[in-house]
Design a protein around this motif. Structure first.
Motif, PDB file in Angstrom:
ATOM      1  N   THR A  33      43.582  97.822  46.492  1.00  0.00           N
ATOM      2  CA  THR A  33      42.400  97.041  46.133  1.00  0.00           C
ATOM      3  C   THR A  33      42.779  95.607  45.775  1.00  0.00           C
ATOM      4  O   THR A  33      42.137  94.649  46.220  1.00  0.00           O
ATOM      5  N   VAL A  34      43.835  95.452  44.990  1.00  0.00           N
ATOM      6  CA  VAL A  34      44.302  94.107  44.621  1.00  0.00           C
ATOM      7  C   VAL A  34      44.703  93.335  45.869  1.00  0.00           C
ATOM      8  O   VAL A  34      44.332  92.166  46.048  1.00  0.00           O
ATOM      9  N   ARG A  35      45.453  93.977  46.765  1.00  0.00           N
ATOM     10  CA  ARG A  35      45.911  93.316  47.992  1.00  0.00           C
ATOM     11  C   ARG A  35      44.737  92.977  48.913  1.00  0.00           C
ATOM     12  O   ARG A  35      44.602  91.851  49.385  1.00  0.00           O
ATOM     13  N   ARG A  36      43.879  93.961  49.141  1.00  0.00           N
ATOM     14  CA  ARG A  36      42.774  93.794  50.086  1.00  0.00           C
ATOM     15  C   ARG A  36      41.796  92.704  49.658  1.00  0.00           C
ATOM     16  O   ARG A  36      41.316  91.929  50.485  1.00  0.00           O
ATOM     17  N   HIS A  37      41.510  92.631  48.356  1.00  0.00           N
ATOM     18  CA  HIS A  37      40.535  91.655  47.860  1.00  0.00           C
ATOM     19  C   HIS A  37      41.179  90.361  47.354  1.00  0.00           C
ATOM     20  O   HIS A  37      40.474  89.428  47.005  1.00  0.00           O
ATOM     21  N   GLY A  38      42.504  90.348  47.304  1.00  0.00           N
ATOM     22  CA  GLY A  38      43.195  89.150  46.858  1.00  0.00           C
ATOM     23  C   GLY A  38      43.000  88.830  45.387  1.00  0.00           C
ATOM     24  O   GLY A  38      43.038  87.661  44.990  1.00  0.00           O
ATOM     25  N   PHE A  39      42.795  89.842  44.564  1.00  0.00           N
ATOM     26  CA  PHE A  39      42.588  89.606  43.139  1.00  0.00           C
ATOM     27  C   PHE A  39      43.833  89.009  42.511  1.00  0.00           C
ATOM     28  O   PHE A  39      44.950  89.397  42.825  1.00  0.00           O
ATOM     29  N   ARG A  40      43.612  88.060  41.619  1.00  0.00           N
ATOM     30  CA  ARG A  40      44.712  87.408  40.926  1.00  0.00           C
ATOM     31  C   ARG A  40      44.627  87.597  39.410  1.00  0.00           C
ATOM     32  O   ARG A  40      45.519  87.193  38.697  1.00  0.00           O
ATOM     33  N   SER A  41      43.525  88.184  38.941  1.00  0.00           N
ATOM     34  CA  SER A  41      43.369  88.353  37.499  1.00  0.00           C
ATOM     35  C   SER A  41      42.745  89.709  37.177  1.00  0.00           C
ATOM     36  O   SER A  41      42.064  90.319  38.013  1.00  0.00           O
ATOM     37  N   GLU A  42      42.978  90.130  35.956  1.00  0.00           N
ATOM     38  CA  GLU A  42      42.381  91.379  35.477  1.00  0.00           C
ATOM     39  C   GLU A  42      40.862  91.277  35.463  1.00  0.00           C
ATOM     40  O   GLU A  42      40.174  92.248  35.776  1.00  0.00           O
ATOM     41  N   THR A  43      40.349  90.121  35.098  1.00  0.00           N
ATOM     42  CA  THR A  43      38.901  89.926  35.033  1.00  0.00           C
ATOM     43  C   THR A  43      38.258  90.180  36.385  1.00  0.00           C
ATOM     44  O   THR A  43      37.233  90.854  36.477  1.00  0.00           O
ATOM     45  N   GLU A  44      38.861  89.654  37.439  1.00  0.00           N
ATOM     46  CA  GLU A  44      38.332  89.861  38.795  1.00  0.00           C
ATOM     47  C   GLU A  44      38.349  91.345  39.159  1.00  0.00           C
ATOM     48  O   GLU A  44      37.366  91.875  39.681  1.00  0.00           O
ATOM     49  N   LEU A  45      39.471  91.988  38.900  1.00  0.00           N
ATOM     50  CA  LEU A  45      39.604  93.402  39.252  1.00  0.00           C
ATOM     51  C   LEU A  45      38.612  94.260  38.474  1.00  0.00           C
ATOM     52  O   LEU A  45      37.907  95.086  39.065  1.00  0.00           O
ATOM     53  N   LEU A  46      38.534  94.084  37.167  1.00  0.00           N
ATOM     54  CA  LEU A  46      37.651  94.920  36.345  1.00  0.00           C
ATOM     55  C   LEU A  46      36.187  94.700  36.712  1.00  0.00           C
ATOM     56  O   LEU A  46      35.405  95.658  36.743  1.00  0.00           O
ATOM     57  N   ALA A  47      35.822  93.463  37.018  1.00  0.00           N
ATOM     58  CA  ALA A  47      34.444  93.189  37.454  1.00  0.00           C
ATOM     59  C   ALA A  47      34.149  93.912  38.766  1.00  0.00           C
ATOM     60  O   ALA A  47      33.071  94.500  38.937  1.00  0.00           O
ATOM     61  N   TRP A  48      35.111  93.898  39.688  1.00  0.00           N
ATOM     62  CA  TRP A  48      34.917  94.593  40.959  1.00  0.00           C
ATOM     63  C   TRP A  48      34.794  96.102  40.742  1.00  0.00           C
ATOM     64  O   TRP A  48      33.941  96.757  41.337  1.00  0.00           O
ATOM     65  N   LEU A  49      35.662  96.652  39.892  1.00  0.00           N
ATOM     66  CA  LEU A  49      35.595  98.092  39.603  1.00  0.00           C
ATOM     67  C   LEU A  49      34.238  98.472  39.033  1.00  0.00           C
ATOM     68  O   LEU A  49      33.682  99.514  39.383  1.00  0.00           O
ATOM     69  N   ASP A  50      33.709  97.635  38.143  1.00  0.00           N
ATOM     70  CA  ASP A  50      32.394  97.914  37.555  1.00  0.00           C
ATOM     71  C   ASP A  50      31.298  97.870  38.613  1.00  0.00           C
ATOM     72  O   ASP A  50      30.388  98.709  38.613  1.00  0.00           O
ATOM     73  N   GLN A  51      31.366  96.910  39.522  1.00  0.00           N
ATOM     74  CA  GLN A  51      30.346  96.800  40.566  1.00  0.00           C
ATOM     75  C   GLN A  51      30.477  97.879  41.632  1.00  0.00           C
ATOM     76  O   GLN A  51      29.482  98.329  42.196  1.00  0.00           O
ATOM     77  N   ALA A  52      31.698  98.286  41.915  1.00  0.00           N
ATOM     78  CA  ALA A  52      31.945  99.257  42.990  1.00  0.00           C
ATOM     79  C   ALA A  52      31.731 100.698  42.543  1.00  0.00           C
ATOM     80  O   ALA A  52      31.715 101.607  43.381  1.00  0.00           O
ATOM     81  N   SER A  53      31.542 100.908  41.275  1.00  0.00           N
ATOM     82  CA  SER A  53      31.410 102.274  40.763  1.00  0.00           C
ATOM     83  C   SER A  53      30.174 102.948  41.332  1.00  0.00           C
ATOM     84  O   SER A  53      29.088 102.366  41.347  1.00  0.00           O
TER      85      SER A  53
END
Length: 155
Positions: free
Chosen positions: A127-147
């Motif tokens: 997920t980090v690689r595919r979306h190019g996330f660079r921060s925890e904030t970006e990742l956690l926001a995506w996880l919340d939206q993708a749930s």
């Protein structure tokens, strides 16, 4: 996976993400060395928490833990009831130091937690690689939206 974990000790924008992943891998390894199923379970769930937790004591921790892990899982593996039971059992062990559950149940839940952590570690890295996330904030926001909507049994 290896590229991201290798960045855990290098100061970079995605160091925090790498540290989350490295912690999960380290806790999986520690759990694999333990022969006590309740302690093994505790390490495995803390490993899962390292992937998806904000590490802040506030309301809704269990719900966020469940929904974010569901975001990392393959749709065919998603089971919010199992995740809730897993988190509840981890809380029992973490707060009491032991579980009153049978050894066979603890073994079964530990096996589930081990498989879940393996799945989520690889999904996290992908997920980090595919979306190019660079921060925890970006990742956690995506996880919340993708749930997925756990109230919808067909989601």
């Amino acid at each position: 996976l290896i590229e991201l974990v290798a960045q855990a000790e290098t100061v970079s924008p995605d160091q925090a993400l790498a540290r989350r992943l490295a912690a999960a891998c380290r806790l999986a390894w520690i759990a694999g060395q333990d022969t006590s199923y309740d302690v093994k379970l505790l390490h495995l769930v803390v490993g899962l928490e390292s992937l998806v937790s904000e590490h802040v004591a506030e309301g809704g921790v269990t719900g966020r833990f469940i929904s974010r892990l569901l975001s990392l899982q393959q749709p065919s593996n998603r089971d919010s009831a199992k995740l809730r039971a897993l988190y509840d059992l981890r809380s029992e062990v973490g707060h009491q130091g032991f579980s009153a559950n049978s050894r066979s149940r603890l073994a079964k839940v530990s096996a589930y937690a081990s498989d879940l952590l393996n799945e989520c570690v690889f999904a996290f890295a992908d997920t980090v690689r595919r979306h190019g996330f660079r921060s925890e904030t970006e990742l956690l926001a995506w996880l919340d939206q993708a749930s997925p909507d756990v109230s919808d049994p067909f989601d």
